[in-house]
Every structure is written in structure tokens, then in C-alpha cells.
Write an enzyme that holds these catalytic residues in place. Structure first.
Site, PDB file in Angstrom:
ATOM      1  N   LYS A   1      -7.230   6.213  10.818  1.00  0.00           N
ATOM      2  CA  LYS A   1      -8.617   6.000  11.256  1.00  0.00           C
ATOM      3  C   LYS A   1      -8.593   5.742  12.757  1.00  0.00           C
ATOM      4  O   LYS A   1      -8.635   4.581  13.191  1.00  0.00           O
ATOM      5  CB  LYS A   1      -9.185   4.747  10.583  1.00  0.00           C
ATOM      6  CG  LYS A   1      -9.635   4.883   9.160  1.00  0.00           C
ATOM      7  CD  LYS A   1     -10.366   3.591   8.767  1.00  0.00           C
ATOM      8  CE  LYS A   1     -10.269   3.304   7.305  1.00  0.00           C
ATOM      9  NZ  LYS A   1     -10.764   1.951   6.965  1.00  0.00           N
TER      10      LYS A   1
ATOM     11  N   GLY B   1       0.775  -1.244   0.000  1.00  0.00           N
ATOM     12  CA  GLY B   1       0.000   0.000   0.000  1.00  0.00           C
ATOM     13  C   GLY B   1       0.799   1.283   0.000  1.00  0.00           C
ATOM     14  O   GLY B   1       0.337   2.304  -0.490  1.00  0.00           O
TER      15      GLY B   1
ATOM     16  N   PHE C   1     -14.132   2.488   4.390  1.00  0.00           N
ATOM     17  CA  PHE C   1     -13.081   1.844   3.621  1.00  0.00           C
ATOM     18  C   PHE C   1     -12.781   2.695   2.390  1.00  0.00           C
ATOM     19  O   PHE C   1     -13.657   2.945   1.565  1.00  0.00           O
ATOM     20  CB  PHE C   1     -13.512   0.436   3.216  1.00  0.00           C
ATOM     21  CG  PHE C   1     -12.368  -0.402   2.733  1.00  0.00           C
ATOM     22  CD1 PHE C   1     -11.563  -1.076   3.634  1.00  0.00           C
ATOM     23  CD2 PHE C   1     -12.086  -0.502   1.370  1.00  0.00           C
ATOM     24  CE1 PHE C   1     -10.487  -1.848   3.186  1.00  0.00           C
ATOM     25  CE2 PHE C   1     -11.011  -1.266   0.923  1.00  0.00           C
ATOM     26  CZ  PHE C   1     -10.217  -1.935   1.837  1.00  0.00           C
ATOM     27  N   ILE C   2     -11.533   3.143   2.271  1.00  0.00           N
ATOM     28  CA  ILE C   2     -11.159   4.003   1.149  1.00  0.00           C
ATOM     29  C   ILE C   2     -10.213   3.270   0.193  1.00  0.00           C
ATOM     30  O   ILE C   2      -9.508   2.339   0.594  1.00  0.00           O
ATOM     31  CB  ILE C   2     -10.491   5.318   1.623  1.00  0.00           C
ATOM     32  CG1 ILE C   2      -9.278   5.030   2.528  1.00  0.00           C
ATOM     33  CG2 ILE C   2     -11.505   6.198   2.348  1.00  0.00           C
ATOM     34  CD1 ILE C   2      -8.431   6.258   2.841  1.00  0.00           C
TER      35      ILE C   2
ATOM     36  N   GLU D   1       3.529   4.099   6.159  1.00  0.00           N
ATOM     37  CA  GLU D   1       2.335   3.277   5.917  1.00  0.00           C
ATOM     38  C   GLU D   1       1.307   4.069   5.123  1.00  0.00           C
ATOM     39  O   GLU D   1       1.267   5.299   5.203  1.00  0.00           O
ATOM     40  CB  GLU D   1       1.703   2.882   7.270  1.00  0.00           C
ATOM     41  CG  GLU D   1       1.898   1.439   7.660  1.00  0.00           C
ATOM     42  CD  GLU D   1       1.021   0.451   6.911  1.00  0.00           C
ATOM     43  OE1 GLU D   1       0.745   0.631   5.706  1.00  0.00           O
ATOM     44  OE2 GLU D   1       0.616  -0.538   7.536  1.00  0.00           O
ATOM     45  N   ASP D   2       0.476   3.347   4.396  1.00  0.00           N
ATOM     46  CA  ASP D   2      -0.617   4.011   3.686  1.00  0.00           C
ATOM     47  C   ASP D   2      -1.725   4.416   4.648  1.00  0.00           C
ATOM     48  O   ASP D   2      -2.219   5.529   4.610  1.00  0.00           O
ATOM     49  CB  ASP D   2      -1.163   3.113   2.564  1.00  0.00           C
ATOM     50  CG  ASP D   2      -1.497   1.694   3.030  1.00  0.00           C
ATOM     51  OD1 ASP D   2      -1.247   1.349   4.207  1.00  0.00           O
ATOM     52  OD2 ASP D   2      -2.012   0.908   2.207  1.00  0.00           O
TER      53      ASP D   2
ATOM     54  N   ASP E   1      -5.146   1.599  10.718  1.00  0.00           N
ATOM     55  CA  ASP E   1      -6.542   1.226  10.930  1.00  0.00           C
ATOM     56  C   ASP E   1      -6.686   0.641  12.345  1.00  0.00           C
ATOM     57  O   ASP E   1      -6.682   1.375  13.316  1.00  0.00           O
ATOM     58  CB  ASP E   1      -6.926   0.247   9.814  1.00  0.00           C
ATOM     59  CG  ASP E   1      -8.390  -0.106   9.779  1.00  0.00           C
ATOM     60  OD1 ASP E   1      -9.215   0.770  10.048  1.00  0.00           O
ATOM     61  OD2 ASP E   1      -8.716  -1.269   9.470  1.00  0.00           O
TER      62      ASP E   1
ATOM     63  N   ARG F   1      -5.619   0.680  -6.785  1.00  0.00           N
ATOM     64  CA  ARG F   1      -4.395   1.331  -6.288  1.00  0.00           C
ATOM     65  C   ARG F   1      -3.964   2.468  -7.205  1.00  0.00           C
ATOM     66  O   ARG F   1      -3.291   3.402  -6.774  1.00  0.00           O
ATOM     67  CB  ARG F   1      -3.245   0.313  -6.217  1.00  0.00           C
ATOM     68  CG  ARG F   1      -3.405  -0.777  -5.165  1.00  0.00           C
ATOM     69  CD  ARG F   1      -2.073  -1.489  -4.980  1.00  0.00           C
ATOM     70  NE  ARG F   1      -2.202  -2.815  -4.385  1.00  0.00           N
ATOM     71  CZ  ARG F   1      -2.234  -3.037  -3.076  1.00  0.00           C
ATOM     72  NH1 ARG F   1      -2.167  -2.043  -2.232  1.00  0.00           N
ATOM     73  NH2 ARG F   1      -2.341  -4.270  -2.609  1.00  0.00           N
TER      74      ARG F   1
ATOM     75  N   ASP G   1      -5.918  -0.435  -1.840  1.00  0.00           N
ATOM     76  CA  ASP G   1      -6.665  -1.353  -2.693  1.00  0.00           C
ATOM     77  C   ASP G   1      -7.913  -1.919  -2.031  1.00  0.00           C
ATOM     78  O   ASP G   1      -8.050  -1.915  -0.811  1.00  0.00           O
ATOM     79  CB  ASP G   1      -5.784  -2.538  -3.075  1.00  0.00           C
ATOM     80  CG  ASP G   1      -5.567  -3.498  -1.897  1.00  0.00           C
ATOM     81  OD1 ASP G   1      -5.117  -3.030  -0.832  1.00  0.00           O
ATOM     82  OD2 ASP G   1      -5.893  -4.696  -2.026  1.00  0.00           O
TER      83      ASP G   1
HETATM   84  P1  IMP Z   1      -4.374  -2.542  10.497  1.00  0.00           P
HETATM   85  O1  IMP Z   1      -3.434  -3.632  10.879  1.00  0.00           O
HETATM   86  O2  IMP Z   1      -5.798  -2.875  10.840  1.00  0.00           O
HETATM   87  O3  IMP Z   1      -3.992  -1.173  11.014  1.00  0.00           O
HETATM   88  O4  IMP Z   1      -4.438  -2.520   8.933  1.00  0.00           O
HETATM   89  C1  IMP Z   1      -3.550  -1.886   8.149  1.00  0.00           C
HETATM   90  C2  IMP Z   1      -3.696  -2.351   6.710  1.00  0.00           C
HETATM   91  O5  IMP Z   1      -5.042  -2.686   6.366  1.00  0.00           O
HETATM   92  C3  IMP Z   1      -3.301  -1.226   5.809  1.00  0.00           C
HETATM   93  O6  IMP Z   1      -1.921  -1.235   5.564  1.00  0.00           O
HETATM   94  C4  IMP Z   1      -4.143  -1.500   4.577  1.00  0.00           C
HETATM   95  O7  IMP Z   1      -3.457  -2.398   3.718  1.00  0.00           O
HETATM   96  C5  IMP Z   1      -5.387  -2.178   5.095  1.00  0.00           C
HETATM   97  N1  IMP Z   1      -6.494  -1.204   5.245  1.00  0.00           N
HETATM   98  C6  IMP Z   1      -7.038  -0.747   6.376  1.00  0.00           C
HETATM   99  N2  IMP Z   1      -8.024   0.142   6.131  1.00  0.00           N
HETATM  100  C7  IMP Z   1      -8.096   0.266   4.780  1.00  0.00           C
HETATM  101  C8  IMP Z   1      -8.911   1.064   3.900  1.00  0.00           C
HETATM  102  O8  IMP Z   1      -9.780   1.862   4.280  1.00  0.00           O
HETATM  103  N3  IMP Z   1      -8.673   0.904   2.568  1.00  0.00           N
HETATM  104  C9  IMP Z   1      -7.715   0.056   2.082  1.00  0.00           C
HETATM  105  N4  IMP Z   1      -6.932  -0.695   2.865  1.00  0.00           N
HETATM  106  C10 IMP Z   1      -7.124  -0.590   4.214  1.00  0.00           C
HETATM  107 MG    MG Z   2      -4.107  -3.682   1.571  1.00  0.00          MG
END
Ligand code: IMP
Ligand code: MG
Length: 179
Positions: free
Chosen positions: A130, A43, A151-152, A98-99, A102, A164, A158
Site C-alpha cells: 500500500k 501474517g 484494509f484487506i 511479509e504479508d 503498509d 486469515r 487478519d
Molecule cells: P506497517 O508497520 O504499518 O507497515 O504494518 C504492517 C503490518 O500491519 C502488517 O504486517 C499487517 O499485520 C498489518 N496490516 C497493515 N495493513 C493491513 C491490512 O490491510 N489488512 C491486514 N493487516 C494489515
Molecule cells: Mg496483523
């Protein structure tokens, strides 16, 4: 706009505005340090490409790829390293790129793994945050935009490996998920 996108949240100019701001802050804070940007694939790659060009001090770049263990349980989401970094971290001030932050599970594990390699310092930069979704106590030191719990996609983000390549960020139409 792409036919699957319901609403655009950030256009190219809003994205670049935030990226330039981040680049300026990072350049100031890391002056005189030995900056290594560590991107979390996949990402991050679009954001990383823009971010390094907004940084005006010397910096090195590396990437790692992780996947969450798909246990189907609320295990806390330990991660497995699919592609590791090329070099040791002892001499570097490491900034994880990081992108999106979450639940925080991925970065929590990545931060833990990297901190055990004794970098001089370790911080986090995320394009999107978020905060309402957080499951673990982790914060980013640099944030492009805080967003609501939706979800974006686009700008590297993606859904099932698609979208992407969109130069803007938006929310998908709900019928896309049910296909
Ligand atoms: P986390 O471990 O829940 O913080 O998730 C992080 C990963 O989940 C990110 O690096 C993204 O690849 C994916 N992700 C979380 N939210 C989104 C979203 O809104 N759109 C796309 N990918 C997301
Ligand atoms: Mg992803």
C-alpha cells in the site's frame, strides 16, 4: 463468499499467479546464492507456504515475530522482538517475507535489526503493498500486488485474528468494525 466480506479483490487464481511470478523472479535472482527466507509472523505464513513452493532453488526458512510498542503516540513505532530467528545471518542472502507493507514502520525496524547482523545481502518481498500509506522511506524489492488504501483480510491477513483462513483476499463490510 464470507458474509462479512463486502468485496473480493483477489481470488485464489490471481493470488497464485502473482506468487508464481515472485517465485520465478526470486529463483532467477538468487541462483548460486545462499537464500534464507525470513517470514514475519503471523501474517506471512500462508504466503510463505506458497512462495517456497514456487521457488526452485535451494533455500532455508526461518521466522520471527515482532510487536509494535503500543505507546499510543506517533513515536515512529519501534518494534519489540517476540520470537527471534534460530540462527545467525552472516552466511545468508536474506529475503524478508511479509504479508503486507503498509506504513512501513514494522519493516523499517526489522530491516534495521537484521542488517546489523551482517547478512551477505538483505531484501524485502511483500505479497501486498500500500504505497499511499507509507510513513517511512522503505521499498519492497519484490511485490505481489500494489493495492489502494483499504484494509484487506484473507490469505493470512487478519482483522482481530480472524479471516486469515480465507483463500481469497477481500475488504470487510464496515459494520464488522463497529461490532
Ligand atoms: P506497517 O508497520 O504499518 O507497515 O504494518 C504492517 C503490518 O500491519 C502488517 O504486517 C499487517 O499485520 C498489518 N496490516 C497493515 N495493513 C493491513 C491490512 O490491510 N489488512 C491486514 N493487516 C494489515
Ligand atoms: Mg496483523
Amino acid at each position: 463468499m464470507h458474509k462479512d466480506i463486502k468485496e473480493e479483490w483477489f481470488d485464489e487464481y490471481q493470488i497464485q499467479y502473482a506468487v508464481k511470478d515472485l517465485g520465478r523472479a526470486i529463483s532467477k535472482d538468487y541462483t548460486g546464492k545462499n537464500l534464507l527466507l525470513v517470514g514475519i509472523l503471523k501474517g506471512c505464513f500462508v504466503f510463505m507456504a506458497d512462495l517456497i513452493r514456487a521457488i526452485n532453488i535451494p533455500c532455508a526458512v526461518d521466522f520471527m515475530s515482532v510487536s509494535s510498542y503500543d505507546s499510543g503516540t506517533e513515536s515512529g513505532g519501534a518494534v519489540r522482538i517476540l520470537k527471534d530467528l534460530d540462527s545467525p545471518l552472516e552466511n545468508y542472502d536474506v529475503l524478508i517475507v511479509e504479508d503486507i507493507l503498509d506504513s512501513g514502520n514494522t519493516l523499517n525496524y526489522v530491516k534495521d535489526i537484521l542488517s546489523r547482523r551482517n547478512p551477505k545481502s538483505l531484501k524485502i518481498c511483500t505479497m501486498f503493498n500500500k504505497p499511499s500509506r507509507r510513513q517511512v522511506d522503505i521499498q519492497a524489492d519484490y511485490v505481489g500486488y500494489e493495492i489502494a488504501d483499504e484494509f484487506i483480510v484473507g490469505y493470512g491477513l487478519d482483522y482481530s485474528e480472524r479471516y486469515r483462513n480465507l483463500p481469497y483476499v477481500g475488504v470487510l463490510k464496515s459494520e464488522v468494525y463497529s461490532k
